[in-house]
Every structure is written in C-alpha cells, then in structure tokens.
Design a protein around this motif. Sequence first.
Motif, PDB file in Angstrom:
ATOM      1  N   LEU A  17       0.860  -1.176   0.000  1.00  0.00           N
ATOM      2  CA  LEU A  17       0.000   0.000   0.000  1.00  0.00           C
ATOM      3  C   LEU A  17       0.901   1.232   0.000  1.00  0.00           C
ATOM      4  N   HIS A  18       0.972   1.898  -1.156  1.00  0.00           N
ATOM      5  CA  HIS A  18       1.871   3.032  -1.375  1.00  0.00           C
ATOM      6  C   HIS A  18       1.196   4.366  -1.060  1.00  0.00           C
ATOM      7  N   THR A  19       2.021   5.337  -0.618  1.00  0.00           N
ATOM      8  CA  THR A  19       1.495   6.675  -0.337  1.00  0.00           C
ATOM      9  C   THR A  19       1.501   7.565  -1.570  1.00  0.00           C
ATOM     10  N   GLY A  20       2.096   7.121  -2.635  1.00  0.00           N
ATOM     11  CA  GLY A  20       2.115   7.880  -3.886  1.00  0.00           C
ATOM     12  C   GLY A  20       1.594   7.032  -5.023  1.00  0.00           C
ATOM     13  N   ASN A  21       1.622   7.615  -6.217  1.00  0.00           N
ATOM     14  CA  ASN A  21       1.106   6.919  -7.392  1.00  0.00           C
ATOM     15  C   ASN A  21       2.193   6.187  -8.174  1.00  0.00           C
ATOM     16  N   ASP A  22       3.348   5.961  -7.545  1.00  0.00           N
ATOM     17  CA  ASP A  22       4.397   5.207  -8.221  1.00  0.00           C
ATOM     18  C   ASP A  22       5.065   4.257  -7.239  1.00  0.00           C
ATOM     19  N   GLU A  23       5.824   3.318  -7.780  1.00  0.00           N
ATOM     20  CA  GLU A  23       6.424   2.257  -6.969  1.00  0.00           C
ATOM     21  C   GLU A  23       7.563   2.747  -6.082  1.00  0.00           C
ATOM     22  N   ASN A  24       8.040   3.976  -6.287  1.00  0.00           N
ATOM     23  CA  ASN A  24       9.126   4.517  -5.477  1.00  0.00           C
ATOM     24  C   ASN A  24       8.624   5.306  -4.271  1.00  0.00           C
ATOM     25  N   ILE A  27       5.855   3.077   1.496  1.00  0.00           N
ATOM     26  CA  ILE A  27       4.934   1.944   1.616  1.00  0.00           C
ATOM     27  C   ILE A  27       4.384   1.937   3.037  1.00  0.00           C
ATOM     28  N   ALA A  28       3.109   2.254   3.162  1.00  0.00           N
ATOM     29  CA  ALA A  28       2.473   2.289   4.480  1.00  0.00           C
ATOM     30  C   ALA A  28       2.302   0.880   5.044  1.00  0.00           C
ATOM     31  N   VAL A  72      -8.405  -1.545   7.302  1.00  0.00           N
ATOM     32  CA  VAL A  72      -7.685  -0.430   7.907  1.00  0.00           C
ATOM     33  C   VAL A  72      -8.484   0.017   9.122  1.00  0.00           C
ATOM     34  N   LEU A  73      -7.948  -0.264  10.295  1.00  0.00           N
ATOM     35  CA  LEU A  73      -8.598   0.124  11.543  1.00  0.00           C
ATOM     36  C   LEU A  73      -7.906   1.368  12.100  1.00  0.00           C
ATOM     37  N   GLN A  74      -8.378   1.858  13.211  1.00  0.00           N
ATOM     38  CA  GLN A  74      -7.852   3.108  13.766  1.00  0.00           C
ATOM     39  C   GLN A  74      -6.350   3.041  14.039  1.00  0.00           C
ATOM     40  N   VAL A  93       2.984   4.453   9.105  1.00  0.00           N
ATOM     41  CA  VAL A  93       2.763   5.553   8.161  1.00  0.00           C
ATOM     42  C   VAL A  93       1.258   5.773   8.133  1.00  0.00           C
ATOM     43  N   ASP A  94       0.843   7.014   8.229  1.00  0.00           N
ATOM     44  CA  ASP A  94      -0.583   7.330   8.278  1.00  0.00           C
ATOM     45  C   ASP A  94      -1.307   6.741   7.068  1.00  0.00           C
ATOM     46  N   PRO A  95      -2.283   5.849   7.287  1.00  0.00           N
ATOM     47  CA  PRO A  95      -2.977   5.208   6.163  1.00  0.00           C
ATOM     48  C   PRO A  95      -3.825   6.173   5.337  1.00  0.00           C
ATOM     49  N   ARG A  96      -4.089   7.361   5.858  1.00  0.00           N
ATOM     50  CA  ARG A  96      -4.862   8.342   5.074  1.00  0.00           C
ATOM     51  C   ARG A  96      -4.108   8.791   3.824  1.00  0.00           C
ATOM     52  N   TYR A  97      -2.793   8.559   3.796  1.00  0.00           N
ATOM     53  CA  TYR A  97      -1.986   8.974   2.651  1.00  0.00           C
ATOM     54  C   TYR A  97      -1.857   7.897   1.583  1.00  0.00           C
ATOM     55  N   VAL A  98      -2.423   6.727   1.808  1.00  0.00           N
ATOM     56  CA  VAL A  98      -2.321   5.640   0.827  1.00  0.00           C
ATOM     57  C   VAL A  98      -3.094   6.014  -0.436  1.00  0.00           C
TER      58      VAL A  98
END
Length: 119
Positions: A17-24, A27-28, A72-74, A93-98
């Motif tokens: 589960l990535h925080t951006g739109n690319d593989e680099n 990773i949350a 994804v829980l609290q 890593v904050d899951p809201r950024y995934v």
Amino acid sequence: MLCALPFSKNPQLQVDLHTGNDENSEIAFHFRVYFGNCVVMNSCDSAGWGFDVKSSEMPFENGKPFKLVISVLQNEYRVKVNDQYCYSFPHRVDPRYVKMMKVWRDISLTSVCVCEREG
C-alpha cells in the motif's frame, strides 16, 4: 479472490500500500507471503524500511484459491484469510496517505474490491 500459481517452485504473494502513485513512494503497509514458510509485514518511509514483523501462521496453500481482506482500523491493519483473522500490523505511516495498491508476485488475481466500512 487470489490463487498461488502452482508452477512456481517457491511461490510468493506481495501486497504493498503506497502513499504515492508510483512504486518509489513510501509503503504504508507491506504484506509478503512466502507460501509454506512465513508471512512478513513491514513499512518503508523516507528513513527506509522498518523492522520486519514475521508470522509462521500459514493459512495459504500453494495452488489453492483464497480470499484476502486487509482492513484499515484506527491503530492497525488487520488481515483475514478466508474470513479468518490471521495477522495485524500497527500503523507506522498514516494510512490516510495511501493512494496506490500493488499486488504482485506468483499469484493469479481474479478480483479486487476497495470498500468503505458499512454501518
């Protein structure tokens, strides 16, 4: 529904589960199954990889379909396999950024559902 491909000698499944739109991107949540061996969970932020959380619990069987649900829980990710709770991993890593999910390795992916919790 997923299925490990039976023609691979040492099959694996990986979900990132990535925080951006690319593989680099960061990773949350990194979830990797080494069929017949173990499951490894981790995260990777700007400082690098954290420490691995390993489990020898192995509900996966090579060549057999399975249902994988990552909730994804609290405070954590909770993983169910075939409707049975198996693993948990605290948020590093904050899951809201995934923004992106990558599913790969030696599996055949038959469907994906990204759902919001009902109720």
